[in-house]
Design a protein around this motif. Structure first.
Motif, mmCIF file in Angstrom:
data_model
loop_
_atom_site.group_PDB
_atom_site.id
_atom_site.type_symbol
_atom_site.label_atom_id
_atom_site.label_comp_id
_atom_site.label_asym_id
_atom_site.label_seq_id
_atom_site.Cartn_x
_atom_site.Cartn_y
_atom_site.Cartn_z
ATOM 1 N N HIS A 120 45.716 43.286 32.001
ATOM 2 C CA HIS A 120 44.568 42.427 31.702
ATOM 3 C C HIS A 120 43.847 41.981 32.969
ATOM 4 O O HIS A 120 42.653 41.728 32.951
ATOM 5 C CB HIS A 120 45.043 41.210 30.909
ATOM 6 C CG HIS A 120 46.097 40.418 31.623
ATOM 7 N ND1 HIS A 120 47.414 40.802 31.613
ATOM 8 C CD2 HIS A 120 46.024 39.315 32.386
ATOM 9 C CE1 HIS A 120 48.101 39.941 32.351
ATOM 10 N NE2 HIS A 120 47.298 39.036 32.834
ATOM 11 N N ASP A 121 44.583 41.912 34.107
ATOM 12 C CA ASP A 121 43.954 41.434 35.342
ATOM 13 C C ASP A 121 43.762 42.559 36.353
ATOM 14 O O ASP A 121 43.701 42.320 37.543
ATOM 15 C CB ASP A 121 44.782 40.298 35.955
ATOM 16 C CG ASP A 121 46.233 40.712 36.215
ATOM 17 O OD1 ASP A 121 46.618 41.834 35.816
ATOM 18 O OD2 ASP A 121 46.980 39.913 36.801
ATOM 19 N N SER A 122 43.643 43.797 35.871
ATOM 20 C CA SER A 122 43.600 44.917 36.826
ATOM 21 C C SER A 122 42.365 44.877 37.729
ATOM 22 O O SER A 122 42.438 45.274 38.884
ATOM 23 C CB SER A 122 43.689 46.252 36.089
ATOM 24 O OG SER A 122 42.513 46.502 35.370
ATOM 25 N N HIS A 123 41.249 44.370 37.216
ATOM 26 C CA HIS A 123 40.053 44.305 38.068
ATOM 27 C C HIS A 123 40.271 43.323 39.220
ATOM 28 O O HIS A 123 39.875 43.581 40.360
ATOM 29 C CB HIS A 123 38.824 43.919 37.239
ATOM 30 C CG HIS A 123 38.337 45.034 36.353
ATOM 31 N ND1 HIS A 123 37.545 46.060 36.810
ATOM 32 C CD2 HIS A 123 38.581 45.299 35.060
ATOM 33 C CE1 HIS A 123 37.314 46.905 35.819
ATOM 34 N NE2 HIS A 123 37.921 46.457 34.738
ATOM 35 N N GLU A 124 40.908 42.231 38.892
ATOM 36 C CA GLU A 124 41.222 41.220 39.912
ATOM 37 C C GLU A 124 42.182 41.789 40.964
ATOM 38 O O GLU A 124 41.982 41.642 42.166
ATOM 39 C CB GLU A 124 41.826 40.010 39.187
ATOM 40 C CG GLU A 124 42.428 38.939 40.033
ATOM 41 C CD GLU A 124 41.389 38.202 40.860
ATOM 42 O OE1 GLU A 124 41.794 37.439 41.747
ATOM 43 O OE2 GLU A 124 40.167 38.410 40.630
ATOM 44 N N VAL A 125 43.208 42.496 40.490
ATOM 45 C CA VAL A 125 44.178 43.096 41.411
ATOM 46 C C VAL A 125 43.489 44.153 42.286
ATOM 47 O O VAL A 125 43.724 44.223 43.490
ATOM 48 C CB VAL A 125 45.357 43.701 40.614
ATOM 49 C CG1 VAL A 125 46.265 44.535 41.514
ATOM 50 C CG2 VAL A 125 46.147 42.593 39.931
ATOM 51 N N ALA A 126 42.619 44.940 41.672
ATOM 52 C CA ALA A 126 41.899 45.968 42.432
ATOM 53 C C ALA A 126 41.109 45.324 43.571
ATOM 54 O O ALA A 126 41.050 45.848 44.682
ATOM 55 C CB ALA A 126 40.965 46.742 41.503
ATOM 56 N N ARG A 127 40.511 44.191 43.296
ATOM 57 C CA ARG A 127 39.713 43.505 44.307
ATOM 58 C C ARG A 127 40.595 43.080 45.481
ATOM 59 O O ARG A 127 40.229 43.243 46.644
ATOM 60 C CB ARG A 127 39.036 42.281 43.681
ATOM 61 C CG ARG A 127 37.869 41.718 44.473
ATOM 62 C CD ARG A 127 37.452 40.352 43.960
ATOM 63 N NE ARG A 127 38.557 39.401 43.854
ATOM 64 C CZ ARG A 127 39.135 38.785 44.890
ATOM 65 N NH1 ARG A 127 38.723 39.015 46.108
ATOM 66 N NH2 ARG A 127 40.148 37.954 44.679
ATOM 67 N N ILE A 128 41.790 42.586 45.178
ATOM 68 C CA ILE A 128 42.696 42.134 46.242
ATOM 69 C C ILE A 128 43.029 43.289 47.182
ATOM 70 O O ILE A 128 43.072 43.131 48.391
ATOM 71 C CB ILE A 128 43.991 41.540 45.630
ATOM 72 C CG1 ILE A 128 43.671 40.219 44.928
ATOM 73 C CG2 ILE A 128 45.069 41.348 46.689
ATOM 74 C CD1 ILE A 128 44.842 39.617 44.165
ATOM 75 N N PHE A 129 43.230 44.490 46.613
ATOM 76 C CA PHE A 129 43.638 45.619 47.454
ATOM 77 C C PHE A 129 42.464 46.503 47.869
ATOM 78 O O PHE A 129 42.659 47.585 48.393
ATOM 79 C CB PHE A 129 44.700 46.447 46.716
ATOM 80 C CG PHE A 129 45.976 45.691 46.492
ATOM 81 C CD1 PHE A 129 46.895 45.543 47.531
ATOM 82 C CD2 PHE A 129 46.241 45.078 45.288
ATOM 83 C CE1 PHE A 129 48.057 44.818 47.344
ATOM 84 C CE2 PHE A 129 47.400 44.354 45.094
ATOM 85 C CZ PHE A 129 48.311 44.210 46.122
#
Lengths: 661, 319, 184
Positions: A503-512
């Motif tokens: 559900h938070d993959s976009h957020e995680v993508a942004r971090i990396f």
């Protein structure tokens, strides 16, 4: 100026739509072009040798290759130039495949566009300057994010090679979804039995720092030199003192439904270990459900803990680490079956999700492996397994989740084994078994007597029409092989829910600093030839975070990501792209607009001199600062104004000549 | 707020009870309804099968008239009217060619319509989402305690384009009836089709559909089925006798409009609410209600072994 | 693939807004499984789509499938490929009428209904019942007798149609629409 132009046919990929001969001839007449050639495959060794020989024979000082995207072959042709003694930045590519042959149908228009693109590169290349890539040492530590089977595999490969790994996991234990599963298809190995030895190895490995109940909050830096900030959430357990005896869990009076590990089918305490083989063995206190944290009384766990290991005062810890490479293996979420309301999940008690059923058939699960209805007692006589729940449906997830057919077959087998008299129906659109021994498993289920109905289940309802249907759930579907509607009464229905991005993959993508597909799966550098790497050097992806896949494929990807990391560590240093920005001290007014604009925090402000300065190691050469600078004081090497203007003029001049007004 | 009101043809004949009680309830809730002057039929489900462009133009005339009266929202109590108004408005917005064709036709009557300028709303939507179920329930003076009412939405509440409630498992009417004090079982056929015009052109098919609907309501102990569409009412009520003789069943299920039940709970006199228009008498239901004392429902005991039940999704999802 | 523009398939794709989505049918059977009158159709909608793709136009247009469609849109909202199935059913009725390939009363029912709308601007339930049943089901009409009487006695049937004021305006609009529709 002596420029060589090389037009590639790419087999039929380019030559099929672009008249390469005409492009070659046209390019030969352009200003400064000494030699113009075409070849079937410029990237082949013969093609590369052609360039190298010409550089030597004609004394070429610039090279243009009109072929595919620089993403594919810029390194190839830069190396060829270098081998012949030419600075690699004297190469320019014209992308006449992705930008011309693949996107146009009309041959003459595609050819004109290819000519213009080639002319643009020829005009630009004369202004290219020699640049020298810098080497930067590689930190030998690796950050692996996600403690499922992909992350476990990757961590072990690297740790066993002698390098240090930080393994970060959000939940209190590593193991991921695989730890929840009962059996694995098609071999029917016990999932926990094959996974727990690996988990134990991770937990005790001298080269692995395991950070569970933790999340990566921020990452900065670049390949070989990343810094990561990790939040280690408070377990409220003193790990120095805790022996993992489990008394706290036994005494805790707060019981809640476990929606994570038990998938909602079972309960756990507020202080808990998700499952007996959890790694690490330490429990956590779930503060949202702990009576002490919510109401200010209880502390039963503290009273009974024999080693005084309960620590209500514990705070989250922030850990800053330095690593050279990162592997993101954050897994998937199961599709939320409640979204498709006509299947009645959370409405009819005896509709279950796949993960619930996994826990149900698991001997260590809430029903000790008994297949029973929601009342916890009654054995079903008939079970419907509904394929493609949330998958292959543009309103939910368009993709095929790849594993559901196989696990649905496995479920059918489990029922046959545990309840030999029960009837099992599989409602499917297509049975997809592309894996080793998978089709054979399907055949086995046919022999075992599973009933297969080809038709997507339309609904599950309690509205009965006949006495035989009374008290049952009715699955309605079109039996498409018969061409008639059917109503199948069953005691239990299992929804084979698909796999979707976290559900938070976009957020995680942004971090990396990596990107996601529209759906939210992480995007690989190349879908065929580089499915492990991302567009950010030093950040790799593995497992279902990239797309749905089964366990063997996930393990392969975890190991492959580790191999990529090891090859970088083994080399010891990485080449840092030479296209960097530089501030002109004479004209910089110190307004700091560039500092604000830089997405990589790569510009610093020199207080005493009131000037900006680019930190070369951090600069990625994106050019944002160049556009932001009001006094035009920033130059981005390899993308100078002069070069870009020449490129545009080259294209325009060509169009004026080619396209009649 | 002022709304344009589109009663629909059945309001003048077969569904006059719905029209009357809709207006009574609207007035009690402070909704100002202004009937579209000289409105015409929406074409029901018939016109689209014969010729689609006139079917669009037919509906668009009503939207154009509503717009000319200066309203931006039109309330339709009939679900079929509602869905036609909404569909035509949305399709004209989606397909520019259709929009210009329809407007060219309207121009022949000196009318024009800009898609999106008049929003079609179902009366149930406005009552539950603008007035609010809680506000309605605060106005209840005689709760419907003791009555088990089955909410039957029919197909057009959420379809085709997803309206104001979940397509498959709508909740609006459930919430409203609970707020009126009734016992409301989970009726899983709530959004199934009533058969529409099949009662007229393929009676066998229709009777089978209707039987399933009434049967489940009866099994759930319903004192009445509550509807929000004249077509549903007509099929379930008027054909109930015929289906009883066809299948040898003995259903006596009153089919009432939600506005009738609201009016009752808001304190209006049953005699004024046209219950007698139903072919299946509502009398026994009303008598039961008058005799009933609010008694708490016995709670079901759960076995210790029972596995946890998943929580429902909040609000539902229209997909 | 290039379709014959005069085939059933070709016409759905070129004439119906959203009709091109029919190309993406997966043959999953969601529509056929969901249809409330599915059991009485001679072909399920899914099968009809396969027949359309196979070019069996004559058999398609003679099918009762779309005449049994109750326009409830359940297939449309459930279709995993978002094919506007109900609209396709409407279009198939239209095509079958044009080809003269239908055996159902439904057409007359619709046409009687529309006739009232065009003449009065409003539907006329009593007129519909009498005209349609007298023409098609004189015996069935007898069965309907008591029902109609019961409705009449409850004031639920008007014996005379209501006529809107601007019938001429409405007719002008509808005639224009027919004209535009015919020029395609």
């Amino acid at each position: 100026m002596k420029i060589g132009v090389y037009t590639c046919h790419c087999g039929g990929n380019i030559a099929g739509t672009v008249d390469c001969e005409a492009v070659t001839e046209w390019a030969g007449r352009l200003d400064g072009v000494e030699v113009s050639r075409e070849y079937k495959f410029m990237c082949s060794s013969l093609g590369q040798e052609l360039i190298e020989e010409d550089i030597k024979e004609y004394g070429l000082d610039r090279v243009v290759v009109a072929s595919c995207s620089p993403h594919m072959h810029e390194p190839t042709f830069r190396n060829a130039c270098q081998r012949a003694g030419l600075n690699p930045y004297f190469l320019e590519m014209a992308n006449i495949r992705e930008h011309a042959s693949w996107v146009h149908k009309d041959r003459s228009e595609a050819t004109e566009k290819a000519m213009a693109l080639t002319a643009a590169s020829v005009a630009r290349v004369r202004y290219n300057e020699p640049l020298f890539a810098r080497l930067s040492p590689v930190n030998q530590n690796t950050l692996v994010v996600g403690g499922g089977v992909a992350g476990i595999q990757a961590a072990l490969e690297i740790a066993n090679a002698g390098y240090h790994v930080y393994l970060v996991e959000r939940e209190p234990s590593i193991g991921g979804h695989m730890a929840q599963l009962d059996k694995t298809f098609p071999t029917l190995d016990c999932s926990a039995c094959i996974l727990t030895p690996r988990m134990f190895e991770v937990g005790n490995h001298e080269n692995i720092t395991m950070l569970t109940y933790s999340e990566v909050e921020e990452v900065s830096g670049y390949i070989g030199n990343f810094e990561a900030r990790i939040r280690v959430r408070a377990r409220c357990i003193n790990q120095e003192l805790c022996t993992g005896c489990g008394v706290c869990e036994e005494k805790c009076p707060a019981k809640v439904v476990d929606t994570i590990f038990e998938a909602g089918l079972g309960r756990r305490k507020a202080v808990y270990r998700p499952f007996p083989q959890a790694v690490p063995k330490f429990p956590v206190i779930d503060q949202d459900n702990c009576i002490w944290f919510q109401k200010g009384k209880c502390r039963a766990c503290e009273k009974f803990c024999p080693t005084d290991a309960i620590d209500f005062e514990q705070d989250d810890r922030i850990l800053e680490i330095e690593v050279g490479n990162i592997i993101v293996a954050t897994g998937y979420d199961a599709f939320d079956a409640r979204r498709i309301s006509q299947y009645g999940y959370a409405r009819y008690p005896n509709v279950f999700t796949a993960l619930e059923f996994e826990r149900m058939t698991n001997a260590a699960g809430p029903t000790e492996g008994n297949v029973v209805l929601r009342d916890g007692e009654t054995q079903p006589d008939s079970i419907a397994i509904i394929h493609c729940v949330g998958s292959r449906d543009v309103r939910y997830r368009e993709h095929c989740s790849r594993v559901c057919c196989m696990y649905s077959l496995k479920f059918a087998h489990m029922v046959h084994e545990k309840l030999p008299n029960a009837t099992v129906y599989n409602f499917y659109i297509d049975i997809r078994t592309p894996g080793k021994d998978y089709e054979e498993f399907y055949h086995r289920l046919l022999e075992e007597g599973t009933v297969f109905i080809r038709g997507r289940a339309a609904s599950i309802t309690d509205a009965t029409l006949t006495p035989e249907e009374e008290g049952k759930l009715i699955v309605t579907a079109e039996d498409t092989l018969v061409g008639r509607q059917r109503r199948i009464p069953v005691d239990m229905a299992i929804l084979s829910t698909g796999l979707e991005p976290r559900h938070d993959s976009h957020e995680v993508a942004r971090i990396f600093s990596i990107s996601c597909s529209r759906e939210g799966f992480f995007k690989e550098r190349h879908p065929k030839l580089d499915p492990i790497a991302t567009m950010t050097d030093g950040v790799f992806i593995a497992g279902c975070a990239q797309g749905p896949r089964d366990i063997p494929d996930t393990v392969v990807q975890g190991a492959a990501a580790a191999a990529r990391v090891l090859s970088i560590i083994g080399k010891g240093e990485v080449e840092i792209e030479a296209a960097k920005a530089e501030v002109n001290d004479l004209t910089c007014v110190g307004c700091q607009m560039c500092i604000e604009s830089c997405p990589y925090s790569a510009i610093e402000h020199l207080e005493e001199r009131q000037k900006a300065r680019v930190i070369e190691a951090l600069c990625k050469g994106c050019g944002t600062c160049v556009a932001a600078c009001l006094s035009k004081s920033i130059t981005l090497y390899h993308f100078t104004d002069q070069q870009l203007v020449a490129q545009m003029r080259g294209a325009m001049d060509a169009l004026f000549e080619l396209v009649p007004a | 707020m002022k709304y344009a009101y589109y009663p629909g043809c059945s309001a003048e004949s077969s569904a006059s009870a719905y029209d009357a009680t809709s207006q009574m309830v609207a007035a009690a809730l402070g909704l100002e309804l202004e009937e579209i002057k000289d409105w015409n039929c929406c074409g029901a489900t018939e016109y689209f099968s014969i010729d689609s462009l006139p079917a669009y133009a037919l509906v668009a005339r009503n939207l154009a008239l509503a717009g000319r009266q200066g309203t931006s929202e039109v309330i339709a109590p009939c679900s079929a009217c509602y869905v036609n108004l909404k569909k035509v408005d949305e399709r004209m917005g989606d397909y520019p060619q259709l929009n210009s064709d329809v407007n060219e036709a309207l121009a022949a009557g000196n009318l024009s319509y800009t898609p999106g300028s008049v929003r079609a709303r179902h009366l149930l939507d406005v009552i539950c989402n603008e007035v609010g179920c809680d506000a309605v329930s605060e106005k209840v003076v005689r709760p419907l305690a003791g009555l088990t009412l089955v909410p039957y939405y029919g197909c057009y509440i959420g379809r085709p384009e997803g309206g104001f409630d979940d397509v498959e498992n709508p909740q609006t009417l459930d919430r409203l009836l609970k707020g009126l004090g009734a016992t409301v079982p989970d009726y899983s056929l709530k959004s199934s089709c009533c058969g529409g015009h099949m009662t007229q052109i393929g009676t066998e098919v229709a009777l089978g559909i209707l039987r399933g609907l009434i049967d489940l309501a009866a099994k759930l102990g319903a004192d009445a089925m509550v509807v929000a569409c004249p077509m549903c009412q007509l099929n379930l009520d008027v054909y109930q006798n015929q289906l009883n003789s066809h299948f040898g069943t003995t259903y006596r299920m009153p089919i009432v409009y939600f506005t009738q039940m609201m009016a009752l709970a808001l304190g209006m006199e049953a005699a004024e609410l046209k219950f007698e228009e139903g072919l299946v008498p509502a009398g026994p239901m009303l008598e039961k209600w008058q005799a009933a004392e609010a008694s708490p429902q016995p709670r079901k005991k759960k076995s210790k072994k029972a596995l946890p039940m998943p929580e429902p999704l909040d609000g539902g999802d229209s997909g | 693939m290039t379709l014959n523009p005069n085939s059933v398939y070709g016409r759905i794709i070129s004439e119906l807004h959203g009709g091109e989505k029919l190309r993406s049918c997966l043959q999953c059977g969601m529509c056929g499984g969901s249809c409330p009158s599915g059991p009485d159709m001679d072909h399920t909608p899914r099968k009809l789509f396969a027949m359309i793709a196979a070019g069996q136009d004559d058999e398609v247009l003679r099918s009762n499938t779309f005449w049994y469609c109750v326009s409830c849109y359940l297939c449309t909202v459930r279709c995993p490929q978002e094919i506007p199935i109900t609209d396709i059913m409407y279009h198939l009725k239209h095509q079958a009428i044009q080809a003269g390939l239908y055996t159902t009363d439904a057409v007359d029912f619709s046409e009687t209904f529309i006739g009232h709308v065009e003449n009065y601007g409003r539907a006329f339930e009593f007129g519909l019942a009498t005209q349609f049943y007298l023409a098609h089901h004189p015996l069935g009409g007898l069965k309907m007798g008591p029902m109609a009487l019961a409705m009449l006695s409850r004031g639920r049937l008007n014996l005379r149609p209501t006529r809107i004021k601007a019938v001429r305006q409405l007719r002008n609009i509808l005639n224009k629409a027919k004209e535009i529709g015919a020029r395609g």
